[in-house]
Design a protein around this motif. Sequence first.
Motif, PDB file in Angstrom:
ATOM      1  N   LYS A   1       6.598  -9.362   9.554  1.00  0.00           N
ATOM      2  CA  LYS A   1       6.798  -8.182   9.211  1.00  0.00           C
ATOM      3  C   LYS A   1       7.088  -7.151   9.928  1.00  0.00           C
ATOM      4  CE  LYS A   1       3.520  -6.770   7.053  1.00  0.00           C
ATOM      5  NZ  LYS A   1       2.646  -6.063   6.367  1.00  0.00           N
TER       6      LYS A   1
ATOM      7  N   ARG B   1      -6.055  -2.436   0.247  1.00  0.00           N
ATOM      8  CA  ARG B   1      -5.101  -2.625   0.573  1.00  0.00           C
ATOM      9  C   ARG B   1      -4.387  -0.687   0.628  1.00  0.00           C
ATOM     10  NH1 ARG B   1      -1.190  -6.808  -2.358  1.00  0.00           N
ATOM     11  NH2 ARG B   1       0.172  -6.051  -1.114  1.00  0.00           N
TER      12      ARG B   1
ATOM     13  N   GLU C   1       2.825 -12.916  -4.755  1.00  0.00           N
ATOM     14  CA  GLU C   1       2.051 -12.258  -3.628  1.00  0.00           C
ATOM     15  C   GLU C   1       1.339 -13.207  -2.913  1.00  0.00           C
ATOM     16  OE1 GLU C   1       0.541  -8.954  -2.731  1.00  0.00           O
ATOM     17  OE2 GLU C   1      -0.040  -9.942  -3.434  1.00  0.00           O
TER      18      GLU C   1
ATOM     19  N   GLY D   1       7.904  -2.805  -6.745  1.00  0.00           N
ATOM     20  CA  GLY D   1       8.388  -2.042  -5.450  1.00  0.00           C
ATOM     21  C   GLY D   1       9.504  -2.223  -4.987  1.00  0.00           C
TER      22      GLY D   1
ATOM     23  N   PHE E   1      10.768   2.924  -2.358  1.00  0.00           N
ATOM     24  CA  PHE E   1       9.956   2.395  -1.459  1.00  0.00           C
ATOM     25  C   PHE E   1      11.279   2.345  -0.218  1.00  0.00           C
ATOM     26  CE2 PHE E   1       6.903   1.303  -4.300  1.00  0.00           C
ATOM     27  CZ  PHE E   1       5.726   2.446  -3.600  1.00  0.00           C
TER      28      PHE E   1
ATOM     29  N   LEU F   1       7.546 -11.806   1.226  1.00  0.00           N
ATOM     30  CA  LEU F   1       5.546 -10.982   0.926  1.00  0.00           C
ATOM     31  C   LEU F   1       5.119 -10.901  -0.164  1.00  0.00           C
ATOM     32  CD1 LEU F   1       6.696  -7.950   3.708  1.00  0.00           C
ATOM     33  CD2 LEU F   1       5.209 -10.355   4.030  1.00  0.00           C
ATOM     34  N   THR F   2       7.014 -11.078  -1.319  1.00  0.00           N
ATOM     35  CA  THR F   2       5.801 -11.279  -2.767  1.00  0.00           C
ATOM     36  C   THR F   2       6.568 -11.878  -3.400  1.00  0.00           C
ATOM     37  OG1 THR F   2       6.763  -8.841  -2.426  1.00  0.00           O
ATOM     38  CG2 THR F   2       6.591  -9.605  -4.639  1.00  0.00           C
TER      39      THR F   2
ATOM     40  N   GLN G   1       9.604  -5.298  12.349  1.00  0.00           N
ATOM     41  CA  GLN G   1       9.275  -3.564  12.665  1.00  0.00           C
ATOM     42  C   GLN G   1       9.588  -2.771  14.134  1.00  0.00           C
ATOM     43  OE1 GLN G   1       9.742  -0.873  10.522  1.00  0.00           O
ATOM     44  NE2 GLN G   1       9.155   0.013  11.726  1.00  0.00           N
TER      45      GLN G   1
ATOM     46  N   ARG H   1       5.097  -0.241  -0.779  1.00  0.00           N
ATOM     47  CA  ARG H   1       6.109  -1.173  -1.165  1.00  0.00           C
ATOM     48  C   ARG H   1       5.205  -2.723  -1.545  1.00  0.00           C
ATOM     49  NH1 ARG H   1       7.512  -5.161  -2.384  1.00  0.00           N
ATOM     50  NH2 ARG H   1       8.099  -6.419  -0.177  1.00  0.00           N
ATOM     51  N   GLU H   2       4.513  -3.320  -0.550  1.00  0.00           N
ATOM     52  CA  GLU H   2       3.943  -4.206  -0.746  1.00  0.00           C
ATOM     53  C   GLU H   2       3.358  -4.500  -1.956  1.00  0.00           C
ATOM     54  OE1 GLU H   2       2.969  -7.137   2.144  1.00  0.00           O
ATOM     55  OE2 GLU H   2       4.111  -5.259   3.236  1.00  0.00           O
TER      56      GLU H   2
ATOM     57  N   ASP I   1      11.823  -8.436   3.644  1.00  0.00           N
ATOM     58  CA  ASP I   1      10.857  -8.248   2.425  1.00  0.00           C
ATOM     59  C   ASP I   1      10.425  -8.375   1.246  1.00  0.00           C
ATOM     60  OD1 ASP I   1       8.872  -5.862   2.102  1.00  0.00           O
ATOM     61  OD2 ASP I   1      10.942  -3.781   1.334  1.00  0.00           O
TER      62      ASP I   1
ATOM     63  N   GLY J   1       4.114  -5.016  -5.980  1.00  0.00           N
ATOM     64  CA  GLY J   1       5.125  -6.326  -6.332  1.00  0.00           C
ATOM     65  C   GLY J   1       6.403  -6.003  -6.372  1.00  0.00           C
TER      66      GLY J   1
ATOM     67  N   GLN K   1       4.849   0.517   3.907  1.00  0.00           N
ATOM     68  CA  GLN K   1       5.008  -1.038   3.807  1.00  0.00           C
ATOM     69  C   GLN K   1       3.732  -1.683   2.310  1.00  0.00           C
ATOM     70  OE1 GLN K   1       7.267  -2.420   4.503  1.00  0.00           O
ATOM     71  NE2 GLN K   1       6.530  -4.379   4.095  1.00  0.00           N
ATOM     72  N   GLU K   2       2.638  -1.265   2.944  1.00  0.00           N
ATOM     73  CA  GLU K   2       1.530  -1.274   1.984  1.00  0.00           C
ATOM     74  C   GLU K   2       2.526  -1.279   0.504  1.00  0.00           C
ATOM     75  OE1 GLU K   2      -0.672  -3.893   4.117  1.00  0.00           O
ATOM     76  OE2 GLU K   2      -0.965  -4.273   1.862  1.00  0.00           O
TER      77      GLU K   2
ATOM     78  N   HIS L   1      -0.907 -11.321  -1.371  1.00  0.00           N
ATOM     79  CA  HIS L   1      -3.080 -11.442  -1.058  1.00  0.00           C
ATOM     80  C   HIS L   1      -3.264 -11.810  -2.228  1.00  0.00           C
ATOM     81  CE1 HIS L   1      -2.130  -7.797   1.202  1.00  0.00           C
ATOM     82  NE2 HIS L   1      -3.168  -8.432   1.397  1.00  0.00           N
TER      83      HIS L   1
ATOM     84  N   ILE M   1      15.784  -3.186  -2.505  1.00  0.00           N
ATOM     85  CA  ILE M   1      16.405  -2.874  -1.515  1.00  0.00           C
ATOM     86  C   ILE M   1      16.967  -3.299  -0.567  1.00  0.00           C
ATOM     87  CG2 ILE M   1      14.677  -2.562   0.779  1.00  0.00           C
ATOM     88  CD1 ILE M   1      12.436  -1.754  -0.998  1.00  0.00           C
TER      89      ILE M   1
ATOM     90  N   TRP N   1      13.845 -10.886 -12.957  1.00  0.00           N
ATOM     91  CA  TRP N   1      12.928 -10.698 -11.553  1.00  0.00           C
ATOM     92  C   TRP N   1      14.676 -11.968 -11.389  1.00  0.00           C
ATOM     93  CZ3 TRP N   1      14.113  -7.585  -8.004  1.00  0.00           C
ATOM     94  CH2 TRP N   1      13.475  -6.912  -7.428  1.00  0.00           C
TER      95      TRP N   1
ATOM     96  N   LYS O   1       3.875   4.579   8.172  1.00  0.00           N
ATOM     97  CA  LYS O   1       4.228   3.670   8.463  1.00  0.00           C
ATOM     98  C   LYS O   1       4.258   2.664   7.910  1.00  0.00           C
ATOM     99  CE  LYS O   1       4.540   0.786  12.011  1.00  0.00           C
ATOM    100  NZ  LYS O   1       4.720   0.081  13.207  1.00  0.00           N
TER     101      LYS O   1
END
Lengths: 708, 708
Positions: free
Chosen positions: B427, A366, B464, A441, A448, B459-460, B431, A434-435, B456, A438, A431-432, B466, B262, B208, A427
Motif C-alpha cells: 500500500k 488507528r 480485515e 469503506g 473515501f 487490506l480488507t 502511494q 477507509r480501512e 485497497d 472495513g 487511508q486509515e 488488524h 472505489i 459483498w 493522507k
Amino acid sequence: MIKTTLLTPRTRNCINKVQKMAQLIQDFKPGPLDLYRKRASFDWKKLKVYLETEEVIQFQENLYKTLQSIPSYKIKNITSKSLDEQRKITFRRACDIKQLELFSIPNIVRNLRYSSALCRIFTVFDDHTYIKLTVGENLFSQSIMNMGTERHQQFIDDANDGKIFGSYCLTEIGHGSNARGMRTTATYDKAKKVFVLNSPDFEAAKCWAGGLGQTAMYGTVYAQLVLDGKHYGLHAFVVPIRDPKTLLPYPNVEVGDMGEKIGLNGVDNGFVRFKNYEIPRASLLNKVADVTEDGRYVTPIKDPKKRHGAALGSLSAGRVNIACMSESLGVKAITIAIRYAGVRKQFGPEGKGEIPILEYQSHQLRLLPYLAAAYVLRNFNTWMSQCFLQFTIDQVMGNAKSDAPEMGVEIHGVSSAGKPMAGWIMKEAVQESREACGGHGYLKVSEFGDVRNEHDPNLTYEGENHILIQQTINWLLKFWPQILENRAISSPLGSVDFLSRGQDILRHSTFDFRGIDELCHPESIIKIYQWLVVYLLKATHEKIEEQVKAGKDLFAAKNDSQVYFGKSMAMAFIQHFFLQRMLVTIKEADDLAIKAVLSKLFSLFGLWCIEKYHVTTLYKGGFAVGTLPPALIHDSILKLCADIKDDAIALIDAIAPPDFLLRSALGASDGQVYKHLEDSFYNNEYCMNRPPWWRDIIKQTQSHFSKL
Amino acid sequence: MIKTTLLTPRTRNCINKVQKMAQLIQDFKPGPLDLYRKRASFDWKKLKVYLETEEVIQFQENLYKTLQSIPSYKIKNITSKSLDEQRKITFRRACDIKQLELFSIPNIVRNLRYSSALCRIFTVFDDHTYIKLTVGENLFSQSIMNMGTERHQQFIDDANDGKIFGSYCLTEIGHGSNARGMRTTATYDKAKKVFVLNSPDFEAAKCWAGGLGQTAMYGTVYAQLVLDGKHYGLHAFVVPIRDPKTLLPYPNVEVGDMGEKIGLNGVDNGFVRFKNYEIPRASLLNKVADVTEDGRYVTPIKDPKKRHGAALGSLSAGRVNIACMSESLGVKAITIAIRYAGVRKQFGPEGKGEIPILEYQSHQLRLLPYLAAAYVLRNFNTWMSQCFLQFTIDQVMGNAKSDAPEMGVEIHGVSSAGKPMAGWIMKEAVQESREACGGHGYLKVSEFGDVRNEHDPNLTYEGENHILIQQTINWLLKFWPQILENRAISSPLGSVDFLSRGQDILRHSTFDFRGIDELCHPESIIKIYQWLVVYLLKATHEKIEEQVKAGKDLFAAKNDSQVYFGKSMAMAFIQHFFLQRMLVTIKEADDLAIKAVLSKLFSLFGLWCIEKYHVTTLYKGGFAVGTLPPALIHDSILKLCADIKDDAIALIDAIAPPDFLLRSALGASDGQVYKHLEDSFYNNEYCMNRPPWWRDIIKQTQSHFSKL
C-alpha cells in the motif's frame, strides 16, 4: 425560564449570545451515537463556538443555505459520470459560484477567518469547482495583480467580471520543481516590437494549467526572456490563447487537454505549445523588470534571484491554502470513520453481547491520533491563514510593517514545511479511515475513494512535498551561526524564537520525565521538540560540513544530508510550531472542560509524532537513555487514547462538516449507518433490475463454452 | 561461434539452455534507461531465470501470446467506462478466461509455481476478471468441494462446465470479521423436510458476495443452523438464487447489486435477503455435520470450534493469494516509479546539467526499500504458494503427511500475518510511487489510480488486516510455555524453530555490531529479529498476565495487549520469516553477482523495517544501548540505497511485468516517458476539439453574470 429583565446587561448579553448560538447550532437527531454523546466531558457546541467564533458560524450557516439552493448542485455524484459530463457540470458550477463573489477581496477582508472557513467548506462541498476557480481563475488575476502594472488592469477587470477566462501556465512537461529550468522562450523582436514565444519541443510545452484544457482564453505564461541572444531568466507574460468568440486557438498556438486524471476531473488541465507566436511588447508583466521598445532590459532589482522570487510569489498563498484543504479532507475522512466506529459493533466479552469497535485499543490507536492531528492542524491553519492575509493586505495597501521582508521569508519557511506535513498526515488519516470502515469503506457511497483521489494532488502541486520541504531546511540552517554565537533570535511569527536558547537546550535537556502525567504535560512535549530541532539543526549542519570537507560540492553535500537529518529537522520544527500555536489556544480557553480535552489532544498528537518519527533521534543524540523512555511514551499514548475515546464523537461533532457536505452513507450525524446503506443499495439503478445484457449471461450458460 | 560438436554433452546442454533462455527473454529497446542498464553489477536475465525457473518463463511467454489474442481485451481502459459497461466487459472476459482452464486443478498441479505466476499476471492484466473468477466462481465450487459430499457433485461439475454461475455468501451487512455473529438462520422443518432460510433484517443480509449482484444462479450460503429451536452454529448450504432460464430471483429471495465501489467495478458484488425461503434438506454441505430426515444433528467432530474452523477453511487459499496480489500491484507501481526516476531529470550541480532524480538520496530512500520489499515478498510468496498447494493436494489425494494438522495451523498462523504485512508494505509502495512521479503520476495514464483502487481491498477481504493478525498473535503466544521449559520447538515450515533457543536469545543477545559491514551482514539482521520476536512474545505474555491479575477478563486483557505488544510481535515474526526464506534463496544462488545483489536487498529490507517499526522496542527491551545503534542503522540504510541505486533499473527489469501488462505512459521498458505522454495527450478524444458544450462557455462570457 429566567426573566431577562431582572438580569444585569452583561449577563443578559451572555445569555442572549448562548441562546443565539444554540439556535444556530442544531442538536443532532437521537440515535445510536447518543451512547457516546452523553459520555462527553465537555459541551461540543461551546467548543465549536470557541474554535470558530460566532461570526464565522453565522457566515457558514448562511452559506450552507445558499449552496443548497444552487440549481447546478441538484446533480449528484459527479465522479461517477463521464469525463465530459464532469467538465460540463463543473464549468456550470464554477460560473454559479463565481457570481457569489465569495473569494473576492472585499468579502475576504470582512473577516480574516472567512478565507479558511471558505476553504474548508468548498474542499468538501465541491473541490473540483474550488480548484478550477482558485488554481485556474484566481491565480491568473492574482499573478497579473502581483507582477503587472496599470497597462494590465483591463485583464484583471475582465477576469473578475467574467468576460474572459484565464489560466496560470508555469509548469512544463519536462520541468516542475526546477522552475529555473523552464525552456519556453520569449525573444524580443525589435523590428516588430513583439515578443516571439517558442516551445522548442514537447518537453517544453506548458502543462497542468487549470482551465487551460478547454475554457481558458488567456494565460499567464512564464518564459525565458531573450534579448539579442542573451538570456535574462524567467519572466511572465499575459498571453492570448483562444479567440473568445470562437474558442478556437490562435494560429501558432497548439493548446489541448491533458485527459483524465486520478481525480478532480471537473478541472480541465491543459497544455500549450508555441511556435513563433508573436505577442505585443506590453504583454510582459513589468512590475519588477521591463523591456524598452528598442529592446533594452530595465529593472530596479539587480539580483536575478530576487526577481525570480518575485515572479513566483503568487504560489505562497496556495501553500497556506493547501494545508487547509488537506486538513479538511482529513476531517471528512475521520468524521466518517469515527462515527462508524461508534455505531459498528463486532465481537464482545463472552456472553455479554457485542461492543462498538471504538472500544478496542487497536481501533483507538488507528483513529484517535488523527483526530488529535485534525484539531492541531485546524487550529494552526486558521491562524496561519489570518497571518498570511493580514500580511498580504498590508502589502497591497502600502501599509507593510518594517519586518515585512522577514515575515515574507518566515511565511515561506513555515508554509514550505506546513503544507507537506499537513498533506502527509492527512493522507494517512484518509487511508486509515477507509480501512477502519472495513468492506463498507470500499463502497463508493462511503466517500473515501473520492476523498483519497482529491487529496492526492495536495502532496504534489505548488511544490512537490519532498522538494518543497528543502526550502524550510535551507531557511533553518541559516540560524545555526546565530545559535553558535548565542545571539537572540526573533521572528515576526515567533516560530524560531526558542532557538535563542539553542546552546542551553542542547547542553541541559534530557529525557528526565518520571511518569505518564509528567510526560503528558505540554511543557514536557515542547521540551522534547525543542531539543529535537536544535540537535537536528546542529547534526545537519555538521553532516553538510563533513561532506564538503570530504570533497563533495555543496549541491551534493546538501542532497546527501536530507534523510535522517535535514528532513527530520524540518518535520520536528513544524510539528513544534503546530504545538506551540495549539498551546496558545489551550491557554486562552476559559472553559476548563474544553481546556482539558484540548490538552489531551495536544499531548496525543505530540507523543504520537515523537513515537512515529523521532525516537531514533532521541537516542542517537543522547537525549534519551536507558529502557524507560519508550515504555513511558507507549504507555502515555495508550492512556491518552483510552481517555479521549469517550469524547471522540463529541470532538468530531464540533468540527464535522454538516451531512449535506459529508454525503457519506457511513458518517451521517444521526449514526443510522445501516439505514443509509440500505437506501444507497436500493437507490442504485441496477440494484434489482437485470442488467441490459442479461440475455448474454443465459446464452453463455446454455452454450457452455464456445471456443474463442 | 563455438562448434557444438566438439563439446561434452553436459556443456552443450548448458549452452543450449542459455541460448533458449536468451531467445525467450528479449532485450529491451535502446533508450534513456541504457545509462543505468549498463551500470548493473549482474545479468538481469540470469537473475530472472534463477528466480522464476525456465519452465515458468516459458509458461508466461505462452500465456502472454494467448492473452494478447483474446478479442474481449481489444477494449482499452475499462475503468473510465460506466459501471454497466465495466460489468458487461468483465463478464465477457471472465467467460473467455474461464475457457482457458488456467485455474483448473490439472493445470495448477503441472507445476506448483504456476499458481503464483498466474496470480501475478492476472493481478496486473485484469484483476476485475481474476477476482470475479477466483472470489466469485472458484470460491463457490471450492467451498462445495471442501464441505460437501457426493450429493453435491453436480454443482461442482456444472460450475466447472460453465452451466451455472455461483457465488460465495458469508459476510453479512452487520458482521464481517466476527463470522460467529452471523444472523441468517436455516431452520429445519421436519414436516416438509426442508431448511427455511431467514434474514431477520437488513443487517443480516448476506453481502459483498462476488458475482451475486448480477450473474449468480446459486450461492454457498452460511447460516446458523436451528433444529427444534436449538442453535448449532454456522453451517453452509448450496442455495438456488436466480432461475438460470430467466435470471429472475426465486420467490422469497431478494437479491441485488451493491452498486459502485472505489475500484474493481467489473465485479458485481451483491447482497441477498431470505424470507421464509425453503431449500431441500440435501442443500446442507454435510461433510462434517448432517441433519437427518427426522431432524437430528449428526457429526463426527464433537468440538464446535473445530467444525467452525472446517467451515471457513476455504479462506486460507485466499490469504496466500492476496499476499501475492499485493506484491504484484506493488511491483507494478515501483516499476513505473523507478523507471521514471531513471529518466526524469531535475536540477543538478551548478553548470553541469540536470541529473536523473534516481541520483538523489531522498528519492532513493523513497523507492529502493520498496524494491527490496518486492524481492523479499516475491521470493516468499512463490515458496508459500507452493507449500500451500502441496499441502492441499496431499489432503485431497488422501496422502496427508503425519504433521498435516500442525502444517494447517502453521499455514494459518503464517498467512494471517503474511497477508496483512504484504498488504501494508505494498500500500505504501503504491502511494510513494505515485508521489515520486510528481504531477504526471496523477494522470490516469500513469496507472497509479487504478493500482491504488485495486490494491485497497487486499487490506480488507478474507480477514480485515488488524483482526486477522490477531490469529498470528494467538498462535505465537502458545509457544511461550515451551520456551519457558526450554523445549525443542519445530514446525513443518520451520517458521518458529528458532524459538527453541528462546531463553538463550533473550539472555545473550545484544546490539554489539561495530560497523556498517557487520550490521549489514544477514546473520546480524536475523539476530536482531530473533531477539525482537522472543522479547515481544515474553512482553505480550506478561502484559496479558498483568492485566488479568488486575481484574480484566481475558477478552479485555488480550485486546489491551495489542498495540506495541502483540501486533509488533506478529509483525517482527513475519518479517523474520520473510528474511529467513530470502536467505535460503541467497545461499542457493551459484552466480556470485546475483548472490551479492540479493544480499543487499535482504539487508536493506531488514534494516529499513527495523528502523521503521522496531527501534523503540530495541531500546525498551535493553537490546540496544547508547547512541551508536541508531547512527549505525541510519548509515547502513543510506549506504545500501546508494549501493543499490545503479542496479535498480536492472533489478526492476528482472521482475517487471511486460509493457502490455504494465500499460503505463511513465513506466514502459523503453524509457520513452515523454513520447508516451505526448501520445496519450493527443489520443485523448477532447484533446484538441472544443467540448460539445463549447457555446455555453462563450455565452457565459458574453452575458457576464446572469443572476441565479
